[in-house]
Scaffold this active site. Structure first.
Site, PDB file in Angstrom:
ATOM      1  N   TRP A 143       0.798  -1.221   0.000  1.00 22.68           N
ATOM      2  CA  TRP A 143       0.000   0.000   0.000  1.00 22.68           C
ATOM      3  C   TRP A 143       0.834   1.276   0.000  1.00 22.68           C
ATOM      4  CZ3 TRP A 143       1.785   2.517   4.191  1.00 22.68           C
ATOM      5  CH2 TRP A 143       2.221   1.754   5.295  1.00 22.68           C
ATOM      6  N   PRO A 168      -3.295  -5.599  -6.017  1.00 20.08           N
ATOM      7  CA  PRO A 168      -2.902  -4.458  -5.205  1.00 20.08           C
ATOM      8  C   PRO A 168      -3.310  -4.662  -3.751  1.00 20.08           C
ATOM      9  CG  PRO A 168      -4.935  -3.955  -6.348  1.00 20.08           C
ATOM     10  CD  PRO A 168      -4.519  -5.344  -6.793  1.00 20.08           C
ATOM     11  N   ASP A 169      -2.712  -3.887  -2.862  1.00 19.58           N
ATOM     12  CA  ASP A 169      -3.137  -3.941  -1.468  1.00 19.58           C
ATOM     13  C   ASP A 169      -4.578  -3.452  -1.351  1.00 19.58           C
ATOM     14  OD1 ASP A 169      -1.855  -4.133   1.479  1.00 19.58           O
ATOM     15  OD2 ASP A 169      -3.326  -2.509   1.413  1.00 19.58           O
ATOM     16  N   SER A 170      -5.313  -4.001  -0.409  1.00 23.96           N
ATOM     17  CA  SER A 170      -6.729  -3.663  -0.260  1.00 23.96           C
ATOM     18  C   SER A 170      -6.951  -2.224   0.199  1.00 23.96           C
ATOM     19  CB  SER A 170      -7.395  -4.625   0.736  1.00 23.96           C
ATOM     20  OG  SER A 170      -7.320  -5.955   0.262  1.00 23.96           O
ATOM     21  N   GLU A 240      11.348  -7.538  -2.704  1.00 27.15           N
ATOM     22  CA  GLU A 240      11.960  -6.452  -1.943  1.00 27.15           C
ATOM     23  C   GLU A 240      11.268  -6.429  -0.597  1.00 27.15           C
ATOM     24  OE1 GLU A 240      11.594  -1.924  -1.505  1.00 27.15           O
ATOM     25  OE2 GLU A 240      12.563  -2.247  -3.440  1.00 27.15           O
ATOM     26  N   CYS A 274      10.292   1.502   2.407  1.00 28.58           N
ATOM     27  CA  CYS A 274      11.215   0.417   2.733  1.00 28.58           C
ATOM     28  C   CYS A 274      12.664   0.871   2.740  1.00 28.58           C
ATOM     29  CB  CYS A 274      11.025  -0.738   1.751  1.00 28.58           C
ATOM     30  SG  CYS A 274      11.030  -0.225   0.016  1.00 28.58           S
TER      31      CYS A 274
END
Length: 501
Positions: A143, A168-170, A240, A274
């Site tokens: 996200w 995709p992320d929710s 990653e 990250c």
């Protein structure tokens, strides 16, 4: 036109802006059955797409590049509204997406052309290495960067001749859904790229079990599980993963020039990056000047919601994540850490805002000393030498990104000793990330495989060696005694050692 999917789960998901709780939109939330159907359609389409001339794929990608820039403001709004980040952080996504599309559009033809290989018998043997697409690539995206860590990873896979199924992320599906529409407008055929929102338990697992290559960005713990599953199926995997990224401030740093860059390194995208910095090692020679200057710089940050370009930091993604960040800080303070600035929620701005936080005197038994916070929190340690800074920077299970602020010669020498996939000098992460021609990824538990660079496209291919023997067989010409042929080959090797290199 975009692909219409059957909603087997019969549910929808409402997307809310984490900065203020307003509804951004709704989308269907699919299940494993639909995911399976999507992969089957992608597989049926893949050979046709692979047969599409690379020059045509290039044209489509460059049209997509132009559409991203044309719709820049719309994309910025969508990214911000479903993610809560500030506009400058959202712009980094749009810029990266366009740059990645352009880079690989121009690089793909050369990378996918057959390579000539060295052979045992020059002239008599002709060998080339071909690069074929792996098939269907599955991407499970997070996200925090819903355009970069979803669509930018799909770009080289598509150019390599693969079809892509993206989950995709929710929390942030709207960005990739809109990008898929732009791809369709650019001329990408149906079923080459399909975005399918859904849970990791259903859609994510369906991809892991059925695709031919898996690209994942997320935590090291989840990445390890997915890598194990990919290994069971003997399919390619690239991930990653987490980071506890260090920054070293050298004894010869220009303090006044460094502080703003260091601040960006720590708090860009609200620390939900990250490759952002979570721990800092400052040489004692400059600590008395650098630390107060850095704290003052942090305290001047403008925190807020909205689309204004002058906002320095936005919201965290959710209430749960805000709770997690607060728990990390509270644990450190309870064990003796000092809050130089921040260390608190900002409910007057919005429900999920947390102040940019600088900690000192963090003990080693504090959770955040080694664990990834993934929020706007950094701690500072004073060190007596560059060697001590290097040792502390490397004392981690992670190795994603590192940063050094100081004179070039000093920083370059330090960089040679850091155990990280990227090292940025007088920058936090942007220099390394934007160098799309160079590989980007992690050492240790920070990941496997690389994005960017030539390998960022070639990882989505299988190599095929085609060797043609001409003039004379490898075993020697007919009628020549094997012993004499062996002697001739030995002589050729001996006298050709320094010629045929």
């Amino acid at each position: 036109m975009t692909t219409r999917l059957h909603n087997d789960s019969d549910t929808t998901i409402t997307i809310k802006n984490p900065a203020d709780g307003t509804i951004v939109g709704t989308t269907n939330y699919y299940g494993a059955e639909t995911a399976t159907q999507v992969v089957e359609r992608a597989r049926a389409k893949q050979k046709e797409w692979a047969a599409t001339p690379i020059k045509e794929r290039k044209k489509i990608m460059l049209r997509y590049h132009d559409l991203v820039l044309k719709h820049q403001n719309e994309l910025l709004d969508i990214i911000q509204d479903e993610n809560g980040k500030n506009r400058r952080a959202a712009f980094e996504e749009v810029l990266d997406n366009a740059l990645t599309a352009r880079h690989y559009a121009y690089r793909a033809e050369k990378l996918l052309s057959p390579d000539r290989a060295k052979v045992a018998l020059p002239i008599a043997t002709k060998t080339q290495v071909q690069h074929a697409p792996v098939g269907v690539v599955g991407i499970i995206a997070p996200w925090n960067y819903p355009l970069v860590l979803a669509i930018s990873d799909a770009i080289p896979a598509i150019l390599a001749g693969n079809t892509v199924v993206l989950k995709p992320d929710s929390n942030t599906p709207m960005t990739s859904l809109r990008a898929a529409e732009l791809f369709a407008e650019a001329g990408l055929p149906k079923d080459v790229l399909t975005v399918i929102p859904g849970s990791g338990r259903e859609v994510g697992q369906a991809l892991v079990e059925q695709v031919d290559y898996l690209m994942f960005t997320g935590s090291s713990a989840t990445g390890a599980k997915l890598a194990a599953q990919a290994g069971e199926r003997l399919i390619g995997f690239s991930g990653e993963l987490g980071g506890k990224n260090p920054l070293i401030v050298t004894s010869d740093v220009d303090v006044d020039k460094a502080v703003s860059g260091v601040r960006h390194a720590c708090f860009s995208n609200t620390g939900q990056l990250c490759i952002s910095i979570e721990r800092m090692y400052v040489h004692r020679d400059v600590a008395d000047r650098f630390i107060p200057a850095f704290v003052r710089c942090v305290e001047k940050m403008k925190i807020g919601a909205g689309h204004d370009w002058d906002i320095d930091m936005g919201s965290l993604i959710s209430a749960d994540h805000a709770d997690t960040v607060a728990e990390f800080v509270e644990d450190a303070v309870a064990k003796g850490a000092t809050v130089a600035t921040g260390g608190k929620r900002l409910p007057n701005i919005g429900p999920n805002f947390y102040a940019p936080t600088v900690l000192l005197n963090v003990p080693e038994d504090a959770r955040l000393y080694r664990e990834e916070v993934f929020g706007p929190v950094v701690y500072i340690e004073v060190v007596d030498s560059h060697e001590e800074a290097i040792a502390k920077a490397n004392d981690t299970e992670y190795g994603l990104n590192a940063s050094i602020f100081g004179k070039s010669s000093t920083a370059q020498e330090i960089a040679r000793h850091l155990e990280a996939g990227t090292v940025n000098i007088n920058e936090g992460y942007s220099a390394g990330w934007s160098s799309i021609g160079a590989p980007m990824g992690g050492w240790k538990r920070s990941g496997v495989g690389r994005r960017h660079g030539d390998g960022g496209l070639l990882k989505y291919t299988e190599s095929r060696t085609v060797a043609e023997q001409r003039i004379v067989p490898i075993g020697g010409p007919e009628g020549l005694a094997p012993e004499k042929w062996a002697g001739l080959l030995t002589a050729a090797l001996k006298y050709g050692r320094d010629i045929l290199r």
